[in-house]
Motif scaffolding. Structure first.
Motif, PDB file in Angstrom:
ATOM      1  N   LEU A 156       7.427 -38.207  70.472  1.00  0.00           N
ATOM      2  CA  LEU A 156       8.290 -38.285  71.514  1.00  0.00           C
ATOM      3  C   LEU A 156       9.212 -39.538  71.946  1.00  0.00           C
ATOM      4  CD1 LEU A 156       6.702 -35.903  74.372  1.00  0.00           C
ATOM      5  CD2 LEU A 156       8.259 -35.314  72.505  1.00  0.00           C
ATOM      6  N   ASP A 157       8.632 -40.654  71.061  1.00  0.00           N
ATOM      7  CA  ASP A 157       9.555 -42.021  71.151  1.00  0.00           C
ATOM      8  C   ASP A 157       9.988 -42.129  70.010  1.00  0.00           C
ATOM      9  OD1 ASP A 157       8.247 -42.434  73.630  1.00  0.00           O
ATOM     10  OD2 ASP A 157       6.597 -43.414  72.750  1.00  0.00           O
ATOM     11  N   THR A 158      10.096 -41.083  69.178  1.00  0.00           N
ATOM     12  CA  THR A 158      10.745 -41.645  67.805  1.00  0.00           C
ATOM     13  C   THR A 158      12.155 -40.826  67.842  1.00  0.00           C
ATOM     14  OG1 THR A 158       8.921 -41.288  66.530  1.00  0.00           O
ATOM     15  CG2 THR A 158      10.674 -40.661  65.317  1.00  0.00           C
ATOM     16  N   HIS A 159      13.430 -41.437  67.365  1.00  0.00           N
ATOM     17  CA  HIS A 159      14.747 -41.247  67.300  1.00  0.00           C
ATOM     18  C   HIS A 159      15.100 -41.388  65.827  1.00  0.00           C
ATOM     19  CE1 HIS A 159      14.846 -41.818  71.594  1.00  0.00           C
ATOM     20  NE2 HIS A 159      14.293 -42.976  71.513  1.00  0.00           N
ATOM     21  N   ALA A 160      16.261 -40.812  65.582  1.00  0.00           N
ATOM     22  CA  ALA A 160      16.594 -40.497  64.067  1.00  0.00           C
ATOM     23  C   ALA A 160      16.555 -41.834  63.225  1.00  0.00           C
ATOM     24  CB  ALA A 160      18.193 -39.913  64.223  1.00  0.00           C
ATOM     25  N   ASP A 161      16.944 -42.780  63.773  1.00  0.00           N
ATOM     26  CA  ASP A 161      17.128 -44.231  63.041  1.00  0.00           C
ATOM     27  C   ASP A 161      15.680 -44.755  63.025  1.00  0.00           C
ATOM     28  OD1 ASP A 161      19.744 -44.119  63.355  1.00  0.00           O
ATOM     29  OD2 ASP A 161      19.918 -45.715  64.981  1.00  0.00           O
ATOM     30  N   ASP A 162      14.780 -44.287  63.741  1.00  0.00           N
ATOM     31  CA  ASP A 162      13.376 -44.577  63.306  1.00  0.00           C
ATOM     32  C   ASP A 162      12.735 -44.088  62.011  1.00  0.00           C
ATOM     33  OD1 ASP A 162      12.858 -46.455  65.688  1.00  0.00           O
ATOM     34  OD2 ASP A 162      12.488 -44.383  66.715  1.00  0.00           O
ATOM     35  N   LEU A 163      13.457 -42.994  61.508  1.00  0.00           N
ATOM     36  CA  LEU A 163      13.130 -42.365  60.304  1.00  0.00           C
ATOM     37  C   LEU A 163      13.549 -42.957  59.019  1.00  0.00           C
ATOM     38  CD1 LEU A 163      12.815 -38.716  61.324  1.00  0.00           C
ATOM     39  CD2 LEU A 163      11.025 -40.249  61.240  1.00  0.00           C
ATOM     40  N   ASP A 164      14.488 -43.879  59.137  1.00  0.00           N
ATOM     41  CA  ASP A 164      15.200 -44.512  58.024  1.00  0.00           C
ATOM     42  C   ASP A 164      14.216 -45.150  57.208  1.00  0.00           C
ATOM     43  OD1 ASP A 164      17.481 -43.512  58.930  1.00  0.00           O
ATOM     44  OD2 ASP A 164      18.263 -45.381  59.684  1.00  0.00           O
ATOM     45  N   ALA A 165      13.548 -46.263  57.641  1.00  0.00           N
ATOM     46  CA  ALA A 165      12.505 -46.911  56.791  1.00  0.00           C
ATOM     47  C   ALA A 165      11.381 -45.999  56.194  1.00  0.00           C
ATOM     48  CB  ALA A 165      11.909 -48.093  57.841  1.00  0.00           C
TER      49      ALA A 165
ATOM     50  N   HIS B 226       1.101 -44.931  43.480  1.00  0.00           N
ATOM     51  CA  HIS B 226       1.901 -45.129  44.564  1.00  0.00           C
ATOM     52  C   HIS B 226       1.087 -45.112  45.693  1.00  0.00           C
ATOM     53  CE1 HIS B 226       5.156 -45.070  47.455  1.00  0.00           C
ATOM     54  NE2 HIS B 226       5.959 -45.653  47.007  1.00  0.00           N
ATOM     55  N   SER B 227       0.657 -46.377  46.256  1.00  0.00           N
ATOM     56  CA  SER B 227      -0.109 -46.471  47.330  1.00  0.00           C
ATOM     57  C   SER B 227       0.049 -47.897  48.366  1.00  0.00           C
ATOM     58  CB  SER B 227      -1.606 -46.346  47.011  1.00  0.00           C
ATOM     59  OG  SER B 227      -1.901 -47.570  46.085  1.00  0.00           O
ATOM     60  N   PRO B 228       1.348 -48.028  48.520  1.00  0.00           N
ATOM     61  CA  PRO B 228       1.622 -48.905  49.453  1.00  0.00           C
ATOM     62  C   PRO B 228       1.155 -48.675  50.857  1.00  0.00           C
ATOM     63  CG  PRO B 228       3.529 -47.753  48.959  1.00  0.00           C
ATOM     64  CD  PRO B 228       2.662 -47.208  48.105  1.00  0.00           C
ATOM     65  N   VAL B 229       0.792 -49.697  51.603  1.00  0.00           N
ATOM     66  CA  VAL B 229       0.469 -49.158  53.075  1.00  0.00           C
ATOM     67  C   VAL B 229       1.614 -49.335  53.879  1.00  0.00           C
ATOM     68  CG1 VAL B 229      -0.909 -50.136  55.066  1.00  0.00           C
ATOM     69  CG2 VAL B 229      -1.825 -50.463  52.588  1.00  0.00           C
ATOM     70  N   PRO B 230       1.908 -48.149  54.813  1.00  0.00           N
ATOM     71  CA  PRO B 230       2.989 -48.281  55.689  1.00  0.00           C
ATOM     72  C   PRO B 230       3.086 -49.265  56.870  1.00  0.00           C
ATOM     73  CG  PRO B 230       1.879 -46.029  55.244  1.00  0.00           C
ATOM     74  CD  PRO B 230       1.236 -46.971  54.715  1.00  0.00           C
ATOM     75  N   ARG B 231       4.150 -49.645  57.107  1.00  0.00           N
ATOM     76  CA  ARG B 231       4.371 -50.413  58.131  1.00  0.00           C
ATOM     77  C   ARG B 231       3.763 -50.124  59.601  1.00  0.00           C
ATOM     78  NH1 ARG B 231      10.205 -52.459  56.975  1.00  0.00           N
ATOM     79  NH2 ARG B 231      10.461 -51.482  59.100  1.00  0.00           N
ATOM     80  N   ALA B 232       3.251 -50.763  60.501  1.00  0.00           N
ATOM     81  CA  ALA B 232       2.936 -50.367  61.742  1.00  0.00           C
ATOM     82  C   ALA B 232       4.016 -49.806  62.503  1.00  0.00           C
ATOM     83  CB  ALA B 232       2.467 -51.629  62.532  1.00  0.00           C
ATOM     84  N   ASP B 233       5.182 -50.105  62.332  1.00  0.00           N
ATOM     85  CA  ASP B 233       6.450 -49.674  63.174  1.00  0.00           C
ATOM     86  C   ASP B 233       6.882 -48.450  62.741  1.00  0.00           C
ATOM     87  OD1 ASP B 233       7.619 -50.745  60.820  1.00  0.00           O
ATOM     88  OD2 ASP B 233       9.287 -51.396  61.834  1.00  0.00           O
ATOM     89  N   PHE B 234       6.247 -47.773  61.484  1.00  0.00           N
ATOM     90  CA  PHE B 234       6.459 -46.273  61.145  1.00  0.00           C
ATOM     91  C   PHE B 234       5.747 -45.283  62.081  1.00  0.00           C
ATOM     92  CE2 PHE B 234       7.135 -47.694  56.390  1.00  0.00           C
ATOM     93  CZ  PHE B 234       8.073 -48.460  56.713  1.00  0.00           C
ATOM     94  N   MET B 235       4.993 -45.817  62.823  1.00  0.00           N
ATOM     95  CA  MET B 235       3.758 -44.984  63.673  1.00  0.00           C
ATOM     96  C   MET B 235       3.860 -44.728  65.120  1.00  0.00           C
ATOM     97  SD  MET B 235       0.396 -46.289  61.537  1.00  0.00           S
ATOM     98  CE  MET B 235       0.717 -46.653  59.440  1.00  0.00           C
ATOM     99  N   LYS B 236       5.283 -44.619  65.495  1.00  0.00           N
ATOM    100  CA  LYS B 236       5.670 -44.308  66.829  1.00  0.00           C
ATOM    101  C   LYS B 236       5.123 -43.062  67.136  1.00  0.00           C
ATOM    102  CE  LYS B 236       9.540 -47.341  67.243  1.00  0.00           C
ATOM    103  NZ  LYS B 236      11.046 -47.650  67.579  1.00  0.00           N
TER     104      LYS B 236
END
Length: 221
Positions: free
Chosen positions: A97-106, A84-94
């Motif tokens: 202090l800019d990260t909110h609860a919904d940002d963790l869903d994906a 299992h080695s898929p590459v994370p999307r760029a929008d996972f990498m905030k």
């Protein structure tokens, strides 16, 4: 003949590991969202004499992942090794202090629900074989949280915990779960973190079956 299944097939590390495990006599199942990419990779492997097939699935879609892995086992033979080695999307990498609860869903779906779905799909076949290997590849933020990439730091840490529990729980069944940490970028010219070097390291982890966590190279201070 048993199968090496790669979730997150791509032209770098994915192709190198597919070649390494294919050269050892395993059939290769490549799983990716892109049918075009799969066609290109399977053609390259075929030119090396490796039996490979592509199966389209999205790590964020558990049903498609399960179907792809079941189809792979039915087409190529039982899955003995899962990477299992898929590459994370760029929008996972905030930044944190800019990260909110919904940002963790994906990120959590990608790095926790995705691996869990894959393991549940291949585990019955490994148990029937009486052996198996589960390989998890993560970046350095899995073990050293990085405030600049909060989503992957949190999700990789959760994936690490899940994989470590698998290592402990499945060892009595001759199923080896292990993690390879790649602290920096994967580069063709890197001594320890080139695609070919990492592919060999993953193959060695599969054959040697020692310990849970391995490092491609020392973590920078």
């Amino acid at each position: 003949m048993t199968t090496f299944a790669l979730v997150g097939a791509g032209p770098g590390l994915g192709l190198a590991t597919a070649r390494r495990f294919g050269a050892a006599g395993h059939s290769v199942a490549l799983i990716s969202r892109s049918a075009e990419r799969l066609d290109s990779l399977t053609a390259e492997l075929a030119s090396d004499g490796i039996q490979a097939r592509g199966f389209t699935a999205d790590v964020l879609d558990p049903a498609s992942l399960t179907a792809a892995l079941q189809d792979a086992a039915g087409t190529l033979g039982p899955i003995e090794i899962l990477q299992h080695s898929p590459v994370p999307r760029a929008d996972f990498m905030k930044p944190v202090l800019d990260t909110h609860a919904d940002d963790l869903d994906a990120p959590l779906a990608f790095s926790v629900k995705g691996p869990l779905t894959c393991v549940n799909a291949v585990l019955p076949g490994m148990r029937a074989l009486g052996r198996g290997t589960l390989l998890f590849v993560n970046g350095g933020s899995a073990v050293r949280p990085n405030t600049a990439v909060a989503g992957t730091s949190i999700a990789f840490a959760a994936e690490s915990a899940y994989a470590h529990m698998l290592h402990d729980a499945l060892a009595p069944e001759n199923i080896h779960a292990a993690q390879l940490i790649v602290p920096g970028a994967i580069r063709p010219d890197a001594e320890h973190s080139s695609p070919d070097a990492l592919a060999q390291r993953l193959y060695d982890i599969h054959t040697e079956r020692t310990g849970f966590r391995h490092y491609a190279e020392p973590m920078p201070e």
